[in-house]
Design a protein around this motif. Structure first.
Motif: not given
Length: 949
Positions: A93-99, A106-114
């Motif tokens: 899974v590759y996620c992009e943009g306000d991830v 709990n939660y965390e924010k990223f711009e790119q996640v693989y």
């Protein structure tokens, strides 16, 4: 006990590892038993080399067990063939943009996640509304290519806070974004190489960053790029579009309303019928002016209040002639958003050019209207509305008993011409009409660079009046002023200041520029260099008064200026000596004075015959008198701190030399004295101590939440036992020349009561009471010599200086400042006090009294009341109960009378973008009764005003 320790260790480990849940996402073996789900607004797929690829666009989500990920776009690689051979399957899974990655609470924010997931139950794909789109070949979308790049690195997971860069590949090509069509009824058919789609009833079209709403819309697509007709999602390119009936189009910061719109999308051309374009005035880059003196401060941000105001362009037909370019015949421009605007420009030919940095509106043959009435004509306008520019910067009109009917206006010439010089300069044209005095014109030119800034201000008026203030006759018809101020940072930490000032007469400022006269420093012609390094400073000054008079004097009497041609000065401040046991300070200067001897009241006191005051004539001594002076003062202090006391004794010596002195050998003061010099020794002591204590005091009415009392007693003693040359034998240029033997003792105490106010958890320390007292004593009756507006003034009576302020609560404050109590005559020389009540934004009141012995006893009343959200009123009254006036021309006898000093009322009306004000002023001191109307941007209005003397 061992079991308890083990449980505690495991619990602590789990708590510490909770914030880093994303790092351990793959370690949960039980996750594989949970279904893996993919959802999005649009989902497309294809298969390549045994791997099924899913593309999820807009509001995409991935979930498995307690984990849930949302992002703008998601790519999933499902190893479909491997899942048929093995019990479990891998999903990349590759996620992009306000991830956002969720795990329970709990939660965390990223711009790119693989990440890599393992599943035993396969993959569930859930498109929100539209069916899945199947492709035969790989679709090289930009975010898919970025995911492939990260996937090729062979990493188990990838987490990044940075915005992804564009990945360039040989096969990469732009993919047209899909168009969403929502309507009550949709029909479609083919005509040649095009497919036509007709949408009827509550139609909404979404394309990239553009949204269109209308009653009905027709779209023309290229046939080869169109997917199945049954889908409500159409692929680009869209070649043409026609919309009618309550059409609204939103694009970035623009909003368009029309009856009909026809657009050729591929050529960026079209026509808008009965339309209005609304674009927003954007905020520019803020300029850092910190540390700049008020006299040199840039005027660039004067109209920052225009930020976010809308601009509207309206016409029967608006022609879209190119990308971001519109042409309008017989249209109107305004910033008023009402259906019938309060003000607008009508132009025969208007052009709107839009780009990333500018929204430029240019127009020819324009008339400016207030409501339905034309009031001005302009042959050409060019407005950069994205840079919040206004042609008419400021204006007011009214009537005055001194000037008659008047109108004052400021015009931005760069806005009218569309000049690119706006990036580094401003050019304002001032045009005033004064019925009784004439027409006044001038320019304000401001400029700025990387290491410099400055301004040039000019004004000219051919005065048709007969008298100025106080019935002083107008001698010259041609009156005006020129002021140039420039500051520049030079190499080697040198700063240069330059100023040039010209005034036609000494009363011009008071008559025509009263605000500058009251608030700005005296105008002069100066060239000044300064270099500072640590605790040392060197300066070079050339100061010449071309005007030949003091610009702050409001009468025919002239005061000649102490010109310095030049003055060189070097300073050392608190240089440590002997391992910080001593501090050394010095100031040395060489000055060449070139002006008349009639300088000050103190000089006339010493030399009345020299200036002709006794005989009634002015002799040749009033001509230019060049004198050179060398002055050097050095101080050595010995600060130490025994226990809680700060003690600083010091010794000072001042040596001064003159190229010429006053000859008093025959008992009469005459010019052309000998070269002379003098020495003044001084001894002194500074002592202070700081004490504080807290009290557990609480009071709801006064908002007291404990009290802290800060108590600082101070003492200063300065003694100059003798001078080797009497000041009566010297020309008087400034306070250095007036120094004499003196003895001064100052005893003071500073008191401060502080408390905490504010909401619980957000309390702030506020000063509840400030009370300062200083007692000045002159044992030898020598007094204090200071430089005043008309020369050297001397204060010899012992007096007490008192300042008091009490902030009773958040609304009421009592103020009494700059009071002087004469202990020899046991009465106040100066006494001022008042009460201020502030409850913003609704109302504000002030009542005060100022007493100056033998001069005046003035009361002041002021109020500001917000009637409602649209109307406010403010009033001020100054009345003198005891004005001291001369009975005759010689001023020998004096009489007292009561006199109104000034009365003013301001009624303000708040419009949606602007504030209009009507002001009525009665000013007996200027012999001027006036009313005026002015209008200004709402952002420039102050919510509160400080009422004080």
């Amino acid at each position: 006990m061992k079991i308890t320790r083990l449980l505690f260790t495991l619990t602590l480990f789990l708590l510490l590892s909770a914030p880093a849940f994303a790092d351990s996402l793959l370690s949960g073996g039980n996750l594989a038993h949970n279904p893996f789900s993919l959802s999005a607004k649009r989902i497309s797929t294809w298969k390549k080399e045994g791997t099924r690829v899913f593309i999820a666009e807009k509001n995409a989500g991935v979930s498995q067990g307690p984990f849930y990920i949302v992002a703008d776009n998601v790519v999933c690689w499902f190893h479909e063939e491997e899942s048929m051979q093995y019990e479990d399957a891998i999903i990349e899974v590759y996620c992009e943009g306000d991830v956002t990655v969720f795990h329970g609470e709990n939660y965390e924010k990223f711009e790119q996640v693989y990440l890599k997931f393992v599943t035993l139950t396969g993959i569930e794909v859930n498109p929100d509304i539209l069916p899945i789109v199947f492709f035969e070949e790989e679709q090289p979308m930009p975010f898919f290519l970025r995911g492939e790049d990260i996937r090729s690195r062979g990493e188990e997971e990838f987490l990044s806070m940075e915005t992804p860069d564009t990945i360039k590949t040989k096969d990469q090509r732009e993919r047209e974004e899909l168009i969403d069509i929502i309507a009550d009824q949709i029909d479609s058919w083919e005509e040649g190489d095009r497919r036509i789609v007709v949408a009827l009833g509550n139609v909404k079209i979404k394309k990239e960053d553009m949204t269109i709403d209308a009653d009905s819309i027709i779209l023309w697509f290229d046939k080869s790029a169109l997917p199945d007709v049954t889908q409500q999602s159409m692929a680009l390119p869209l070649s043409e579009l026609y919309a009618e009936g309550n059409v609204t189009m939103r694009r970035e910061n623009d909003f368009l309303i029309a009856d009909r719109i026809f657009e050729q999308m591929t050529e960026d051309r079209g026509i808008i019928v009965d339309g209005k374009i609304k674009t927003t005035i954007q905020s520019g880059q803020e300029e850092d002016v910190s540390g700049q003196d008020a006299a040199f401060r840039s005027k660039k941000d004067k109209f920052e209040g225009l930020k976010d105001l809308p601009a509207h362009v309206t016409a029967e037909e608006i022609h879209h002639v190119g990308k971001g370019r519109y042409e309008i015949e017989n249209g109107q421009i305004t910033t008023c958003g009402y259906g019938h605007p309060h003000y607008h420009f009508k132009g025969k030919k208007i052009r709107l050019i839009k780009s990333e940095e500018h929204n430029i509106v240019s127009s020819k043959y324009n008339s400016f209207y207030l409501d339905r009435y034309p009031v001005a004509y302009f042959p050409y306008l060019s407005l950069d509305i994205q840079k919040k520019e206004k042609l008419l910067k400021d204006w007011e009109f009214g009537s005055s008993s001194r000037f008659g009917t008047f109108i004052r206006t400021n015009w931005d010439l760069y806005v009218a011409t569309g000049g690119k010089q706006k990036e580094w300069s401003d050019l304002i044209f001032k045009l005033d009409y004064l019925q009784e005095r004439g027409i006044g014109t001038g320019f304000d030119f401001g400029y700025r660079g990387q290491d410099l800034f400055g301004s040039v201000e000019t004004y000219y008026l051919n005065d048709q009046g007969e008298y100025d203030i106080n019935r002083i006759p107008v001698d010259e018809e041609d009156r005006g002023s020129i002021l140039w101020r420039h500051r520049q940072e030079l190499p080697y930490d040198v700063r240069m200041d330059m100023e040039y000032s010209y005034l036609s007469d000494p009363r011009f400022l008071r008559e025509y520029l009263p605000h500058e006269f009251k608030t700005e420093k005296d105008r002069e012609t100066v060239f000044y260099l300064r270099r500072t390094e640590d605790n040392r400073a060197a300066t070079f000054l050339v100061n010449q008064q071309f005007n030949g008079f003091d610009t702050t004097v409001d009468s025919l009497r002239e005061k000649n200026y102490a010109e310095r041609l030049p003055e060189v000065k070097y300073q050392i401040i608190s240089e440590p000596l002997l391992d910080n046991r001593m501090l050394f300070s010095s100031e040395s200067s060489i000055t060449y004075f070139n002006n008349t001897v009639e300088q000050s009241a103190d000089f006339r006191k010493y030399h009345p015959t020299l200036t002709g005051f006794d005989s009634g004539t002015v002799n040749e001594a009033t001509e230019t008198r060049p004198v050179a002076r060398i002055d050097s003062v050095a101080r050595v202090s010995f600060p130490f701190k025994p226990w809680i006391f700060n003690i600083n004794p010091f010794v000072e010596g001042r040596a001064t030399g003159y190229s010429e002195s006053i000859d008093t050998s025959d008992g009469v003061a005459e010019e052309h004295g000998d070269v002379t010099g003098r020495f003044i020794p001084t001894f002194g002591l500074d002592w202070s101590s700081t004490h504080w204590r807290t009290y557990s005091v609480y009071n709801d009415f006064f908002r007291i939440n404990r009290l802290r009392h800060i108590f600082i007693p101070e003492l200063r003693y300065i003694y100059s036992p003798f001078v080797t040359r009497d000041p009566g034998e010297l020309y008087q240029y400034d306070e250095i020349d007036a120094l004499d033997s003196s003895q001064i003792l100052v005893m003071g105490v500073k008191n401060k009561l502080q408390t905490k106010r504010g909401k619980p958890g957000h309390e702030k320390t506020v000063d509840f009471i400030d009370f300062n007292l200083d007692y000045y004593m002159f044992p030898t009756n020598s007094g204090i010599y200071t430089e005043g507006i008309n020369g050297i003034i001397v204060r010899k009576d012992n007096f007490i200086n008192l300042d008091f302020r009490c902030q009773l609560n958040d609304i009421v404050a009592i103020v009494s400042e700059r009071n002087e109590f004469n202990t020899e005559e046991f009465q106040f020389d100066v006494l001022s006090y008042g009460a201020e009540v502030v409850n913003p934004p609704d109302w504000q009141f002030f009542a005060g009294h100022r007493f100056i012995r033998d001069i005046s006893s003035m009361i002041m009343l002021a109020a500001n009341y917000q009637i409602n959200e649209k109307w406010s009123i403010m009033g001020k009254e100054k009345y003198d109960l005891k004005t001291s006036l001369a009975d005759d021309d010689d001023g020998e006898g004096r009489r007292e009378e009561r006199k109104n000093l000034k009365t003013s009322f301001v009624l303000s009306r708040y419009f949606h973008d602007w504030v209009g004000s009507i002001t009525l002023e009665l000013d007996p001191i200027r012999n001027d009764n006036s009313y005026r109307f002015d209008i200004s941007p709402k952002g420039l209005q102050q919510t509160t005003s400080r009422f004080w003397f």
